[in-house]
Scaffold this active site. Structure first.
Site, PDB file in Angstrom:
ATOM      1  N   LYS A 179      43.042  43.038  36.016  1.00  0.00           N
ATOM      2  CA  LYS A 179      41.987  42.038  36.290  1.00  0.00           C
ATOM      3  C   LYS A 179      41.645  41.280  34.998  1.00  0.00           C
ATOM      4  O   LYS A 179      41.433  40.068  35.015  1.00  0.00           O
ATOM      5  CB  LYS A 179      40.729  42.704  36.864  1.00  0.00           C
ATOM      6  CG  LYS A 179      40.872  43.268  38.265  1.00  0.00           C
ATOM      7  CD  LYS A 179      41.159  42.226  39.344  1.00  0.00           C
ATOM      8  CE  LYS A 179      39.988  41.305  39.626  1.00  0.00           C
ATOM      9  NZ  LYS A 179      40.258  40.425  40.803  1.00  0.00           N
ATOM     10  N   TYR A 237      44.056  49.102  36.683  1.00  0.00           N
ATOM     11  CA  TYR A 237      43.356  48.109  37.516  1.00  0.00           C
ATOM     12  C   TYR A 237      42.583  47.126  36.638  1.00  0.00           C
ATOM     13  O   TYR A 237      42.761  45.906  36.754  1.00  0.00           O
ATOM     14  CB  TYR A 237      42.397  48.819  38.489  1.00  0.00           C
ATOM     15  CG  TYR A 237      41.360  47.890  39.118  1.00  0.00           C
ATOM     16  CD1 TYR A 237      41.745  46.844  39.950  1.00  0.00           C
ATOM     17  CD2 TYR A 237      39.995  48.063  38.852  1.00  0.00           C
ATOM     18  CE1 TYR A 237      40.802  45.990  40.515  1.00  0.00           C
ATOM     19  CE2 TYR A 237      39.047  47.216  39.420  1.00  0.00           C
ATOM     20  CZ  TYR A 237      39.449  46.182  40.243  1.00  0.00           C
ATOM     21  OH  TYR A 237      38.516  45.336  40.790  1.00  0.00           O
ATOM     22  N   THR A 250      35.789  41.599  38.093  1.00  0.00           N
ATOM     23  CA  THR A 250      35.023  42.849  38.061  1.00  0.00           C
ATOM     24  C   THR A 250      34.423  43.102  36.677  1.00  0.00           C
ATOM     25  O   THR A 250      34.961  42.636  35.670  1.00  0.00           O
ATOM     26  CB  THR A 250      35.959  44.027  38.430  1.00  0.00           C
ATOM     27  OG1 THR A 250      35.325  45.260  38.123  1.00  0.00           O
ATOM     28  CG2 THR A 250      37.263  43.967  37.645  1.00  0.00           C
ATOM     29  N   ASP A 251      33.350  43.883  36.655  1.00  0.00           N
ATOM     30  CA  ASP A 251      32.757  44.271  35.359  1.00  0.00           C
ATOM     31  C   ASP A 251      33.647  45.276  34.628  1.00  0.00           C
ATOM     32  O   ASP A 251      33.449  45.538  33.446  1.00  0.00           O
ATOM     33  CB  ASP A 251      31.348  44.846  35.546  1.00  0.00           C
ATOM     34  CG  ASP A 251      31.296  46.111  36.394  1.00  0.00           C
ATOM     35  OD1 ASP A 251      32.329  46.484  36.997  1.00  0.00           O
ATOM     36  OD2 ASP A 251      30.215  46.732  36.462  1.00  0.00           O
ATOM     37  N   GLU A 252      34.647  45.839  35.336  1.00  0.00           N
ATOM     38  CA  GLU A 252      35.476  46.877  34.713  1.00  0.00           C
ATOM     39  C   GLU A 252      36.317  46.323  33.563  1.00  0.00           C
ATOM     40  O   GLU A 252      36.819  47.076  32.735  1.00  0.00           O
ATOM     41  CB  GLU A 252      36.334  47.581  35.772  1.00  0.00           C
ATOM     42  CG  GLU A 252      35.449  48.197  36.844  1.00  0.00           C
ATOM     43  CD  GLU A 252      36.153  49.124  37.823  1.00  0.00           C
ATOM     44  OE1 GLU A 252      37.181  49.708  37.473  1.00  0.00           O
ATOM     45  OE2 GLU A 252      35.634  49.264  38.945  1.00  0.00           O
TER      46      GLU A 252
END
Ligand code: NAD
Ligand code: TYD
Length: 351
Positions: free
Chosen positions: A162, A158, A133-135
């Site tokens: 990741k 989260y 994810t870009d997060e």
């Protein structure tokens, strides 16, 4: 006999089901093995249209179970892995961070170990593709974009889990020469997304005339990509991405939450035959999410220039298709919002 056997993890979830469908339909010479533990977010109903395809197998199993994975790799001669299984919802990571450590970090390392042993035993293996994810890049202010060079700065449990899994994947490439590729994608929307995430939650709430809980002032910004375009990008990265490389995937489609919610309300008013403005009356500003990332925005130049991928769908078309899908799939929504969902909803929104 199938030319290649590919393990897709998390294939009963939102994005995974679109990836499984694309691969099963596009590559009849691949045997696709979908491994999913069927948590609250996994639903075999997402794949009912392809479940009897001869090149598709579903296996229920847990990536946190190392001995199960060893058995699995011994049974199947996997030529590649596309790893999507994860705990994926930020709000749940705030209330139960350890589940995210177990599935996203420990589960990923278990899979890496199984793939490493498989390669070590001399079996042909093309690649381990980690879908991220870009997060992991953290939060942007008003300007700038995430590129593949942006330093990791995860802000939620989260995204921290990741980011950790991404680091392990790179470490296995560097240390054990495991052939890996990673992609980091922006927010997805589309059919089959569990209605805990913004878009399906709000469609469902508008339909049932329930309050629309907007966190903070609704000014946070997300870059939305239609899920089928993400699945197309995953196909391209799996087949053409350079080993050891990372590709950012995004829609160049930024919206403040409140602007997006107003679009949803407007379309829903028309679809439900209500007078304009009816759904907007459901908007309810609630306490902000803890540590709420302000803005995500992807620079997808690398995947466009090097692999020739661009999104195929304009947002207006994608959101219309999405709303239609949820309205036409009443049974799916009813099924996934019964049982444990009700407890989750009560806990999350009655604070
Ligand atoms: P999802 O929550 O809809 O699906 C996750 C799937 O993983 C479910 O089917 C679940 O049953 C399965 N799973 C969970 N724990 C498991 C375990 N221990 N063993 C086996 N299977 C397990 O998630 P999603 O939105 O489809 O996201 C898929 C992947 O894409 C995730 O890795 C996520 O981080 C990443 N991603 C998601 C988005 C997004 O907007 N949704 C954007 C970028 C990247
Ligand atoms: P979400 O769909 O949970 O994705 P992510 O947090 O991974 O970006 O949320 C998208 C945006 O919508 C995010 O800024 C949080 C906000 N949001 C709300 O305002 N209300 C809600 O009930 C939810 C679930 C999200």
């Amino acid at each position: 006999m199938a030319a290649k056997t590919i393990l897709i993890t998390g294939g009963a979830g939102f994005i995974g089901s679109h990836v499984v469908r694309l691969f099963v339909q596009k590559y009849s010479d691949y045997q696709i093995v979908n491994l999913d533990n069927l948590t609250y977010a996994g639903n075999l109903g997402n794949l009912s249209d392809i479940e009897s395809s001869p090149n598709y197998t579903f296996l229920k199993g847990d990536i946190t179970d190392q001995s199960f994975l060893q058995q699995l790799f011994a049974t199947y001669q996997f030529h590649g892995v596309i790893h999507l299984a994860a705990e994926s919802h930020v709000d749940r990571s705030i209330s139960s961070p350890m589940e995210f450590v177990l599935t996203n970090v420990v589960g990923t390392v278990n899979l890496l170990n199984a793939a490493k042993e498989h390669v070590k035993s001399g079996k042909p293996f093309d690649r381990f593709y980690h879908v991220s994810t870009d997060e992991v890049y953290g939060s942007l202010h008003d300007d700038g974009f995430f590129t593949e060079e942006t330093a990791y700065d995860p802000q939620s449990p989260y995204s921290a889990s990741k980011a950790s899994s991404d680091h392990f994947v790179r470490a296995y490439h560097n240390t054990y020469k495991l052939p890996v590729v990673i992609s980091n994608c922006s927010n997805n929307y589309g059919p089959n997304q569990f209605p805990e995430k913004l878009i399906p939650l709000f469609i469902n709430n508008i339909k049932h005339k329930k309050p629309l809980p907007v966190y903070g002032k609704g000014e946070n910004i997300r870059d939305w990509l239609y899920v089928v375009d993400h699945a197309r990008a995953i196909d391209v990265v799996y087949h053409k991405g350079a080993l050891g490389e990372t590709y950012n995937i995004g829609g160049h489609n930024e919206w403040t939450n409140i602007a997006l919610i107003k679009v949803l309300c407007k379309i829903m008013d028309v679809k439900l035959g209500q007078s304009p403005g009816s759904s907007e009356q459901l908007i309810s500003y609630v306490t902000d999410r803890a540590g709420h990332d302000f803005r995500y925005a992807i620079d997808a130049t690398k995947i466009q220039n090097e692999l020739g991928w661009t999104p195929s769908l304009q947002f207006e078309e994608g959101i219309e298709k999405t709303i239609n899908w949820y309205l036409e799939n009443e049974c799916w929504l009813t099924q996934v919002t019964s049982g444990a969902y009700l407890n989750y909803y009560k806990q999350q929104y009655s604070k």
